[in-house]
Design an enzyme around this catalytic site. Structure first.
Site, mmCIF file in Angstrom:
data_model
loop_
_atom_site.group_PDB
_atom_site.id
_atom_site.type_symbol
_atom_site.label_atom_id
_atom_site.label_comp_id
_atom_site.label_asym_id
_atom_site.label_seq_id
_atom_site.Cartn_x
_atom_site.Cartn_y
_atom_site.Cartn_z
ATOM 1 N N GLY A 46 0.843 -1.186 0.000
ATOM 2 C CA GLY A 46 0.000 0.000 0.000
ATOM 3 C C GLY A 46 0.884 1.244 0.000
ATOM 4 O O GLY A 46 1.431 1.607 -1.032
ATOM 5 N N SER A 113 6.592 -4.403 -2.174
ATOM 6 C CA SER A 113 6.111 -3.087 -2.573
ATOM 7 C C SER A 113 6.331 -2.113 -1.417
ATOM 8 O O SER A 113 7.454 -2.005 -0.917
ATOM 9 C CB SER A 113 4.643 -3.193 -3.006
ATOM 10 N N TRP A 114 5.272 -1.418 -0.959
ATOM 11 C CA TRP A 114 5.454 -0.584 0.237
ATOM 12 C C TRP A 114 5.944 -1.431 1.407
ATOM 13 O O TRP A 114 6.715 -0.958 2.245
ATOM 14 C CB TRP A 114 4.137 0.123 0.615
ATOM 15 N N ASP A 268 7.726 -4.431 -13.959
ATOM 16 C CA ASP A 268 7.030 -3.814 -12.834
ATOM 17 C C ASP A 268 6.803 -2.342 -13.177
ATOM 18 O O ASP A 268 7.756 -1.563 -13.258
ATOM 19 C CB ASP A 268 7.906 -3.952 -11.580
ATOM 20 N N HIS A 296 4.386 -6.413 -11.124
ATOM 21 C CA HIS A 296 4.641 -6.002 -9.744
ATOM 22 C C HIS A 296 4.080 -6.952 -8.693
ATOM 23 O O HIS A 296 4.638 -7.064 -7.607
ATOM 24 C CB HIS A 296 4.042 -4.597 -9.547
#
Length: 317
Positions: A46, A113-114, A268, A296
């Site tokens: 996120g 990711s985050w 990605d 991604h």
């Protein structure tokens, strides 16, 4: 060539709870696997997406004792979509509180990711607490990365979807889209807030896989998910994660001696592969895999295969 590894079977938590982390925030946590087995913590993406049952399934439940939690303001954590006292460094402190709650000295840190951004921030702050570090879809929140996804770059690859992302924002405000979205996501007009949240959320849901995945974009279209996701993500990205420019790569020397894995999809879109490559050069202890034919998402076959092989290997399987 050996067969690609897939998810472990569905599993329910053996323990769940709410942890008061102060500042008016309470976070939901759950533990899966075998109590007292190899400890690990899963950091979701996120920011603002919360954990999902699928994320429990990248660990062998017989070999791991895994904590998953909804970061501040999202999922089952409260207050819902709350932005006050919600920064990267609050989350780093929350991870330490969870480690102390479980009662382990070190644990494996896993994030994509985050979640990879947060994993790096945590590991560079508390390297002595990290037994292994598994990161996927590297995002370091530099100005260039943020502009690539939210101003100009990915827009050139997805002009149809970009047009829908632009729709809630008048032309006069499109010179700084993150600021224009922030105004609406933190404003008092609920209809405008929801319209902006859904446009922000769907943009991500439709651009994170190499090939379209309707199940992902459908999740990003749900009102509650979109509100927390868009508000928190925009809040973090507006502030560049409260990181100094280039900090996570600059401080990667603090990871020296930590075994790890870096996995990144060649195609990605949200997170250009260049930053994964830079992390690989700055942290040579980690195995590096640039996956051809992948975007991604951690659900993409080549990415998932490397992640599960890594968690197996780090558990001595």
């Amino acid at each position: 060539m050996s067969e690609l590894r897939g998810f472990y079977p569905e599993i329910e938590p053996f323990e769940t709870g709410m942890l008061d982390v102060g500042d008016g925030h309470t976070i939901y946590w759950e533990r899966i696997g075998t109590k007292g087995a190899k400890p690990a913590v899963f950091l979701h993406g996120g920011p603002g997406s919360g954990v999902s049952p699928l994320q429990r399934r990248v660990f062998d439940p017989e070999l791991y004792d895994v904590v998953l939690f909804d970061q501040r303001g999202c999922g089952r954590s409260t207050p819902f979509a709350g932005l006050d006292n919600n920064t990267t460094w609050h989350l780093v402190a929350d991870i330490e509180r969870l480690r102390e709650m479980v009662g382990v000295e070190t644990w494996q840190v896993f994030g994509g990711s985050w979640g990879a951004t947060l994993a790096l921030a945590y590991a560079e702050t508390h390297p002595e607490r990290v037994s292994e570090l598994v990161v996927r879809g590297i995002y370091t929140l530099t100005k260039a990365e943020l502009a690539w996804y939210y101003q100009f770059g990915v827009s050139e690859m997805f002009p149809d979807k970009w047009e829908r992302f632009l729709k809630p924002i008048p032309e006069a405000e499109r010179g700084d889209l993150m600021a224009a979205y922030r105004k609406r996501l933190t404003g008092d007009d609920h209809a405008a807030k929801l319209e902006a949240a859904k446009a922000w959320s769907i943009w991500e849901g439709e651009t994170i896989t190499l090939l379209p995945d309707p199940s992902l974009s459908h999740k990003h279209d749900k009102d509650d998910f979109a509100l927390a996701f868009a508000r928190i993500e925009n809040h973090y990205f507006t502030h560049a994660g409260w990181l100094e420019e280039g900090q996570l790569i600059r401080d990667a020397h603090k990871l020296r001696g930590i075994p790890g894995l870096i996995v990144h999809g060649r195609y990605d879109m949200p997170c250009p592969a260049r930053y994964a490559w830079e992390l690989h050069k700055a942290w040579p202890d980690a195995e590096f895999h640039l996956i051809e034919g992948a975007g991604h998402a951690f659900t993409e076959p080549g990415i998932l295969d490397k992640l599960i092989r890594a968690t197996d290997r780090f558990a001595g399987k």
